[in-house]
Design a protein around this motif. Structure first.
Motif, PDB file in Angstrom:
ATOM      1  N   ARG A  16       0.829  -1.196   0.000  1.00 51.99           N
ATOM      2  CA  ARG A  16       0.000   0.000   0.000  1.00 51.99           C
ATOM      3  C   ARG A  16       0.873   1.260   0.000  1.00 51.99           C
ATOM      4  O   ARG A  16       2.014   1.264   0.478  1.00 51.99           O
ATOM      5  CB  ARG A  16      -0.939  -0.012   1.206  1.00 51.99           C
ATOM      6  CG  ARG A  16      -1.872  -1.217   1.191  1.00 51.99           C
ATOM      7  CD  ARG A  16      -2.816  -1.230   2.354  1.00 51.99           C
ATOM      8  NE  ARG A  16      -3.803  -0.158   2.259  1.00 51.99           N
ATOM      9  CZ  ARG A  16      -4.770   0.027   3.148  1.00 51.99           C
ATOM     10  NH1 ARG A  16      -4.878  -0.766   4.191  1.00 51.99           N
ATOM     11  NH2 ARG A  16      -5.626   1.008   2.996  1.00 51.99           N
ATOM     12  N   PRO A 188     -15.610  -8.812   3.766  1.00 52.13           N
ATOM     13  CA  PRO A 188     -14.942  -7.835   2.885  1.00 52.13           C
ATOM     14  C   PRO A 188     -15.780  -6.570   2.735  1.00 52.13           C
ATOM     15  O   PRO A 188     -17.009  -6.640   2.618  1.00 52.13           O
ATOM     16  CB  PRO A 188     -14.834  -8.576   1.544  1.00 52.13           C
ATOM     17  CG  PRO A 188     -14.955 -10.018   1.898  1.00 52.13           C
ATOM     18  CD  PRO A 188     -15.870 -10.078   3.077  1.00 52.13           C
ATOM     19  N   ARG A 189     -15.120  -5.427   2.755  1.00 56.63           N
ATOM     20  CA  ARG A 189     -15.810  -4.163   2.555  1.00 56.63           C
ATOM     21  C   ARG A 189     -16.128  -3.996   1.078  1.00 56.63           C
ATOM     22  O   ARG A 189     -15.299  -4.265   0.225  1.00 56.63           O
ATOM     23  CB  ARG A 189     -14.929  -3.012   3.045  1.00 56.63           C
ATOM     24  CG  ARG A 189     -15.594  -1.645   2.967  1.00 56.63           C
ATOM     25  CD  ARG A 189     -14.729  -0.595   3.627  1.00 56.63           C
ATOM     26  NE  ARG A 189     -13.395  -0.551   3.052  1.00 56.63           N
ATOM     27  CZ  ARG A 189     -12.392   0.142   3.571  1.00 56.63           C
ATOM     28  NH1 ARG A 189     -12.558   0.808   4.690  1.00 56.63           N
ATOM     29  NH2 ARG A 189     -11.207   0.152   2.987  1.00 56.63           N
ATOM     30  N   GLU A 190     -17.340  -3.536   0.799  1.00 53.85           N
ATOM     31  CA  GLU A 190     -17.723  -3.328  -0.590  1.00 53.85           C
ATOM     32  C   GLU A 190     -16.897  -2.194  -1.198  1.00 53.85           C
ATOM     33  O   GLU A 190     -16.783  -1.127  -0.623  1.00 53.85           O
ATOM     34  CB  GLU A 190     -19.212  -2.987  -0.681  1.00 53.85           C
ATOM     35  CG  GLU A 190     -20.131  -4.156  -0.359  1.00 53.85           C
ATOM     36  CD  GLU A 190     -21.581  -3.812  -0.605  1.00 53.85           C
ATOM     37  OE1 GLU A 190     -21.842  -2.831  -1.338  1.00 53.85           O
ATOM     38  OE2 GLU A 190     -22.449  -4.510  -0.064  1.00 53.85           O
ATOM     39  N   SER A 191     -16.356  -2.454  -2.370  1.00 53.94           N
ATOM     40  CA  SER A 191     -15.529  -1.448  -3.031  1.00 53.94           C
ATOM     41  C   SER A 191     -16.401  -0.427  -3.753  1.00 53.94           C
ATOM     42  O   SER A 191     -17.365  -0.783  -4.429  1.00 53.94           O
ATOM     43  CB  SER A 191     -14.589  -2.121  -4.026  1.00 53.94           C
ATOM     44  OG  SER A 191     -13.871  -1.154  -4.759  1.00 53.94           O
ATOM     45  N   THR A 192     -16.043   0.851  -3.597  1.00 54.00           N
ATOM     46  CA  THR A 192     -16.747   1.919  -4.311  1.00 54.00           C
ATOM     47  C   THR A 192     -16.016   2.293  -5.596  1.00 54.00           C
ATOM     48  O   THR A 192     -16.537   3.058  -6.405  1.00 54.00           O
ATOM     49  CB  THR A 192     -16.854   3.178  -3.431  1.00 54.00           C
ATOM     50  OG1 THR A 192     -15.534   3.667  -3.159  1.00 54.00           O
ATOM     51  CG2 THR A 192     -17.576   2.873  -2.130  1.00 54.00           C
ATOM     52  N   GLY A 193     -14.810   1.753  -5.741  1.00 55.75           N
ATOM     53  CA  GLY A 193     -13.992   2.133  -6.886  1.00 55.75           C
ATOM     54  C   GLY A 193     -13.213   3.415  -6.648  1.00 55.75           C
ATOM     55  O   GLY A 193     -12.441   3.845  -7.502  1.00 55.75           O
ATOM     56  N   ARG A 194     -13.414   4.028  -5.476  1.00 54.05           N
ATOM     57  CA  ARG A 194     -12.704   5.265  -5.142  1.00 54.05           C
ATOM     58  C   ARG A 194     -11.511   4.952  -4.245  1.00 54.05           C
ATOM     59  O   ARG A 194     -11.450   3.907  -3.602  1.00 54.05           O
ATOM     60  CB  ARG A 194     -13.650   6.236  -4.418  1.00 54.05           C
ATOM     61  CG  ARG A 194     -14.873   6.613  -5.241  1.00 54.05           C
ATOM     62  CD  ARG A 194     -15.702   7.703  -4.556  1.00 54.05           C
ATOM     63  NE  ARG A 194     -16.905   7.977  -5.340  1.00 54.05           N
ATOM     64  CZ  ARG A 194     -18.100   7.500  -5.052  1.00 54.05           C
ATOM     65  NH1 ARG A 194     -18.278   6.739  -3.988  1.00 54.05           N
ATOM     66  NH2 ARG A 194     -19.137   7.773  -5.829  1.00 54.05           N
ATOM     67  N   GLU A 196      -8.950   4.906  -1.028  1.00 56.94           N
ATOM     68  CA  GLU A 196      -9.132   4.865   0.422  1.00 56.94           C
ATOM     69  C   GLU A 196      -9.049   6.293   0.963  1.00 56.94           C
ATOM     70  O   GLU A 196      -8.150   7.052   0.603  1.00 56.94           O
ATOM     71  CB  GLU A 196      -8.045   3.992   1.050  1.00 56.94           C
ATOM     72  CG  GLU A 196      -7.930   4.067   2.550  1.00 56.94           C
ATOM     73  CD  GLU A 196      -9.164   3.560   3.272  1.00 56.94           C
ATOM     74  OE1 GLU A 196      -9.455   4.074   4.373  1.00 56.94           O
ATOM     75  OE2 GLU A 196      -9.833   2.653   2.736  1.00 56.94           O
ATOM     76  N   ASN A 246     -16.779   7.340   6.471  1.00 59.02           N
ATOM     77  CA  ASN A 246     -16.280   8.444   5.647  1.00 59.02           C
ATOM     78  C   ASN A 246     -16.186   9.756   6.414  1.00 59.02           C
ATOM     79  O   ASN A 246     -15.923  10.804   5.822  1.00 59.02           O
ATOM     80  CB  ASN A 246     -17.193   8.642   4.432  1.00 59.02           C
ATOM     81  CG  ASN A 246     -17.142   7.483   3.466  1.00 59.02           C
ATOM     82  OD1 ASN A 246     -17.674   6.419   3.751  1.00 59.02           O
ATOM     83  ND2 ASN A 246     -16.492   7.663   2.333  1.00 59.02           N
TER      84      ASN A 246
END
Length: 320
Positions: A16, A188-194, A196, A246
């Motif tokens: 990362r 697993p956390r749902e991905s927003t495509g944005r 971190e 967020n």
């Protein structure tokens, strides 16, 4: 030159960005030695070497995934004993700060958290911090033991600096406490495509002025046009307009992006504490007396429902 341990934050071998930033800072005070733990640790070596790691200490064991932070603390303690470093650098995440605190206690050393810069000093590394809700900037150093320092994401630019990156196996003996708290399941956390939120180079946040969950779509549209993360003020989160994950602020997440855009946020001290170290701050608010305008680099006095969509379209047209 003294060696500096860098704890590697990775997911199955994918390093990362905050770790690469730590390697940049580590080179200012010594020779970076990376410590990669868990599944895929050996796969991190090429990227770490490309960014300045002279050595990569690896150890793979099921304990790192099956139990909470203690196995990682055991491994870092073993690395400190093997290397005798000038400092240990850890990403300033929730887990990173717990690892750092436990390690400093075991070593009988001082700890500095949430550093935003690092430089070499005559008596050891000197860390820069933003304190008291970012109202003051301090320079500190650890006076006892091996300095353990956590560094905020986006505190340094990632710089390529090819080094040997020699992979060495780290010998680790887990303590009795290592298996005290077991992880029983993961969702697993749902991905927003944005990106971190805490690692994003650009963050677009909405506050009370957004006036409803459905209106956050215009904040998201601007963020997506910029490739940014989406943040929210405490007022917006408490109203149920956006997820707590967020929230930016003293009781939420601290961010330090290259660009922070605050839309409909008054600028209460609670929010400022979480974003005031951003490199460039832009505020959009129809109240010209809003406190947020006291700390911005650029301010737009206007209705966000007029300004934000126009800004989004302008960004899209320039990119197109």
């Amino acid at each position: 030159m003294a060696e500096v341990l860098v704890y590697v934050d990775h997911v199955d071998g994918a390093v990362r960005k905050p770790t690469l930033e730590l390697l940049t800072l580590a080179r200012r005070v010594g020779e970076p030695v990376a410590v990669a733990l868990g599944g895929g640790a050996a796969d991190t070596a090429a990227v770490l070497a490309e960014h300045g790691a002279v050595k990569v200490l690896t150890h793979e064991a099921a304990e790192y995934a099956d139990y909470l932070v203690v196995p990682k603390v055991d491994a870092l303690q073993a690395a400190v004993e093997a290397v005798s470093p000038a400092a240990v650098l850890v990403p300033s995440s929730a887990e990173g700060k717990e690892i750092a605190a436990r390690l400093a206690l075991r070593l009988g050393s001082g700890i500095i958290t949430d550093a935003v810069d690092l430089e070499s000093g005559d008596e050891g590394p000197v860390a820069t911090q933003s304190v008291f809700a970012a109202a003051f900037t301090t320079k500190s150093r650890v006076s006892k033991g091996t300095p353990v320092i956590t560094v905020k994401p986006n505190s340094a630019a990632v710089e390529a600096a090819p080094a040997a990156g020699a992979v060495e196996a780290l010998s680790v003996t887990f303590s009795a406490a290592a298996t005290g708290t077991k992880v029983t399941s993961r969702t697993p956390r749902e991905s927003t495509g944005r990106p971190e939120l805490t690692e994003a180079a650009i963050v677009v946040s909405g506050g009370r002025g957004v006036n409803g969950a459905e209106n956050f779509a215009i904040i998201e549209a601007l963020a997506d046009s910029l490739g940014a993360a989406v943040g929210a003020s405490r007022a917006a989160v408490d109203a149920g307009w956006y997820p707590h994950t967020n929230q930016v602020g003293q009781t939420g997440k601290s961010v330090s992006p290259q660009l922070y855009i605050a839309s409909g946020i008054s600028g209460a001290i609670q929010h400022r504490a979480g974003m005031q170290t951003s490199k460039t701050i832009v505020a959009i608010n129809k109240d010209a007396e809003a406190p947020i305008f006291e700390l911005v680099d650029y301010g737009v006095v206007g209705d966000l429902f007029d300004v934000v969509p126009q800004l989004t379209e302008e960004v899209k047209s320039r990119k197109g």
